[in-house]
Structure formats: C-alpha cells, structure tokens
Scaffold this motif. Structure first.
Motif, short mmCIF file in Angstrom:
data_model
loop_
_atom_site.label_atom_id
_atom_site.label_comp_id
_atom_site.label_asym_id
_atom_site.label_seq_id
_atom_site.Cartn_x
_atom_site.Cartn_y
_atom_site.Cartn_z
N ASP A 129 44.87 52.66 30.80
CA ASP A 129 44.20 53.58 31.72
C ASP A 129 43.02 52.93 32.45
OD1 ASP A 129 42.47 53.33 29.57
OD2 ASP A 129 42.36 55.47 29.13
N LEU A 130 43.01 51.60 32.51
CA LEU A 130 41.87 50.89 33.08
C LEU A 130 42.34 49.72 33.94
CD1 LEU A 130 38.73 50.80 33.01
CD2 LEU A 130 38.95 49.21 31.10
N LEU A 131 41.85 49.68 35.19
CA LEU A 131 42.21 48.64 36.15
C LEU A 131 40.97 47.89 36.64
CD1 LEU A 131 44.34 50.86 38.57
CD2 LEU A 131 45.22 49.38 36.78
N LEU A 132 41.19 46.65 37.05
CA LEU A 132 40.19 45.90 37.79
C LEU A 132 40.76 45.72 39.19
CD1 LEU A 132 37.50 44.31 37.92
CD2 LEU A 132 38.83 42.27 37.28
N VAL A 133 40.03 46.18 40.20
CA VAL A 133 40.50 46.13 41.58
C VAL A 133 39.47 45.43 42.46
CG1 VAL A 133 41.90 48.22 41.33
CG2 VAL A 133 39.55 48.40 42.20
N ARG A 134 39.95 44.95 43.61
CA ARG A 134 39.05 44.37 44.62
C ARG A 134 39.21 45.17 45.90
NH1 ARG A 134 38.57 38.63 44.62
NH2 ARG A 134 40.80 38.63 44.20
N GLY A 135 38.07 45.54 46.47
CA GLY A 135 38.06 46.30 47.71
C GLY A 135 37.04 45.73 48.67
N PRO A 136 36.73 46.47 49.72
CA PRO A 136 35.82 45.98 50.75
C PRO A 136 34.42 45.64 50.25
CG PRO A 136 36.50 48.25 51.21
CD PRO A 136 37.24 47.79 50.01
N ALA A 137 33.95 46.30 49.20
CA ALA A 137 32.60 46.05 48.70
C ALA A 137 32.57 45.12 47.50
CB ALA A 137 31.92 47.37 48.34
N GLY A 138 33.72 44.67 47.03
CA GLY A 138 33.75 43.77 45.88
C GLY A 138 34.70 44.24 44.81
N LEU A 139 34.36 43.96 43.56
CA LEU A 139 35.20 44.29 42.42
C LEU A 139 34.78 45.62 41.80
CD1 LEU A 139 35.25 40.85 40.56
CD2 LEU A 139 36.87 41.73 42.25
N ALA A 140 35.76 46.34 41.24
CA ALA A 140 35.45 47.59 40.55
C ALA A 140 36.39 47.77 39.38
CB ALA A 140 35.57 48.77 41.50
N ARG A 141 35.87 48.35 38.33
CA ARG A 141 36.71 48.81 37.22
C ARG A 141 36.99 50.28 37.49
NH1 ARG A 141 33.03 47.38 32.41
NH2 ARG A 141 31.52 47.68 34.06
N VAL A 142 38.25 50.68 37.31
CA VAL A 142 38.67 52.05 37.59
C VAL A 142 39.43 52.59 36.38
CG1 VAL A 142 40.05 53.54 39.10
CG2 VAL A 142 38.87 51.55 40.07
N ALA A 143 39.00 53.74 35.88
CA ALA A 143 39.72 54.42 34.80
C ALA A 143 40.51 55.57 35.41
CB ALA A 143 38.73 54.96 33.77
N LEU A 144 41.73 55.78 34.91
CA LEU A 144 42.58 56.86 35.39
C LEU A 144 42.00 58.20 34.95
CD1 LEU A 144 46.13 55.47 34.48
CD2 LEU A 144 44.88 55.20 36.63
N LEU A 145 41.66 59.05 35.90
CA LEU A 145 41.11 60.37 35.62
C LEU A 145 42.17 61.23 34.95
CD1 LEU A 145 38.90 62.54 35.92
CD2 LEU A 145 39.72 62.93 38.23
#
Length: 187
Positions: free
Chosen positions: A41-57
């Motif tokens: 339920d946890l991802l590491l993603v890269r977007g326009p502002a940098g890196l983010a950890r995202v947990a599935l709501l």
C-alpha cells in the motif's frame, strides 16, 4: 491501530529534490512516475516537485512479521482475515507488495485523487512525508483505482478509517474473502 498495516500515513507532503523537506502535496490528476513500492500500500513516485511517498487511501496491506510482533491489535485483526501464519513470516507482506508492483510498475505512471475538502479522510493526520490518496492507473479498459484492485483481488484489506469510498472498499474485501482470492481467508 486501524489503517496501520504498513503504517500508511496521512497528510500529503513532498520530499523535494534538494532534500529540504516538505514542499506541498503531490498534485491531483498529474501523471507521476512510479519508482518503487515499499509495501502493498506504499509507493515512491516522482512528479514535477520531486519525490513523494504515497500510501493508498482506504487500504491496509499485510505487514512484516516484526510489525505484528510489536502490535497485538494489528496481529489479531490481520490473523483473522489473512490467517495466523501470515503474521509470523513476511510472505503475505511480500506477495501483497509484488501484486502492487504488477499493477503500477507495468503502467509506469499513476495519478492521485484526494477526497473533497471536508470529506472523511480529506484531512486525516498521520506520518509526515507520506501523501494519503486514491491511486489511479491507466489499464487496457481505461483508468482504474489501484486500491480497489488490491482489495478485489484479495491482496489487501479495507481500512477501518473513514473515507468516501469506504463502503465500496469494504464490499470489495468481503467479496474477495467470500471467494478466498489472493491472500484472504474465507468469511
């Protein structure tokens, strides 16, 4: 604690490129590159502002054995749904994470959706530095909700925390349990 299988947090925050701390939430609807999965339920993603950890709501993935050893309430909840053996090894954790990898890494990009301001789950508190969001990918038949897929296929549990899709998510988990899909035991 509800929603704490792999300690998914709430409270969106970026890890900016310079490593200087939170730079604001990952934007909703913008394609984000998937770099890795840290749990089911946890991802590491890269977007326009940098890196983010995202947990599935709205999703709880199986935890590692050491997390169950340290948290009797979590162990009790998950043992009943995943089987007692799932709480004494990392196998369920690894299988759940591998399924998430199959869903998102092949797609390469995800988009985040947040509950509307004021909706349940829209401002839940949690671990800093992790965005809590619905995650969507493009599939052969169009966009699909990754959390719903994890639940429908039996590789995660519906969180007990309130959020707009809670009833749907609980029904998906119940269906997977009834058919003993993925990692789930029967009713």
């Amino acid at each position: 604690a509800p929603g704490a299988a792999s300690e998914p947090s709430r409270g969106p925050a970026w890890i900016d490129r310079a490593g200087g701390g939170p730079a604001g939430p990952p934007p909703a609807g913008v394609p984000l590159e998937v770099l890795s999965c840290g749990a089911g339920d946890l991802l590491l993603v890269r977007g326009p502002a940098g890196l983010a950890r995202v947990a599935l709501l709205g999703v709880e993935a199986p935890a590692r054995a050491d997390a169950y050893a340290a948290n009797a309430a979590l162990r009790g909840r998950h043992a009943g749904l995943l089987g007692a053996a799932s709480t004494t090894s990392d196998e369920a954790f690894e299988r759940s994470m591998a399924h998430l990898v199959r869903l998102v890494v092949a797609a390469g990009r995800v988009r985040l959706r947040y509950p509307a301001p004021g909706a349940p789950g829209s401002s839940a508190a949690g671990r800093p530095g992790v965005a809590l969001a619905y995650v969507e990918v493009d599939g052969p038949q169009g966009p699909f909700d990754v959390g719903a897929a994890m639940l429908r296929e039996g590789f995660a549990l519906a969180s007990t925390d309130p959020h707009p899709r809670a009833a749907d998510y609980q029904a998906l988990e119940a269906g997977a349990r009834a058919e003993r899909r993925g990692l789930l035991m029967g009713p």
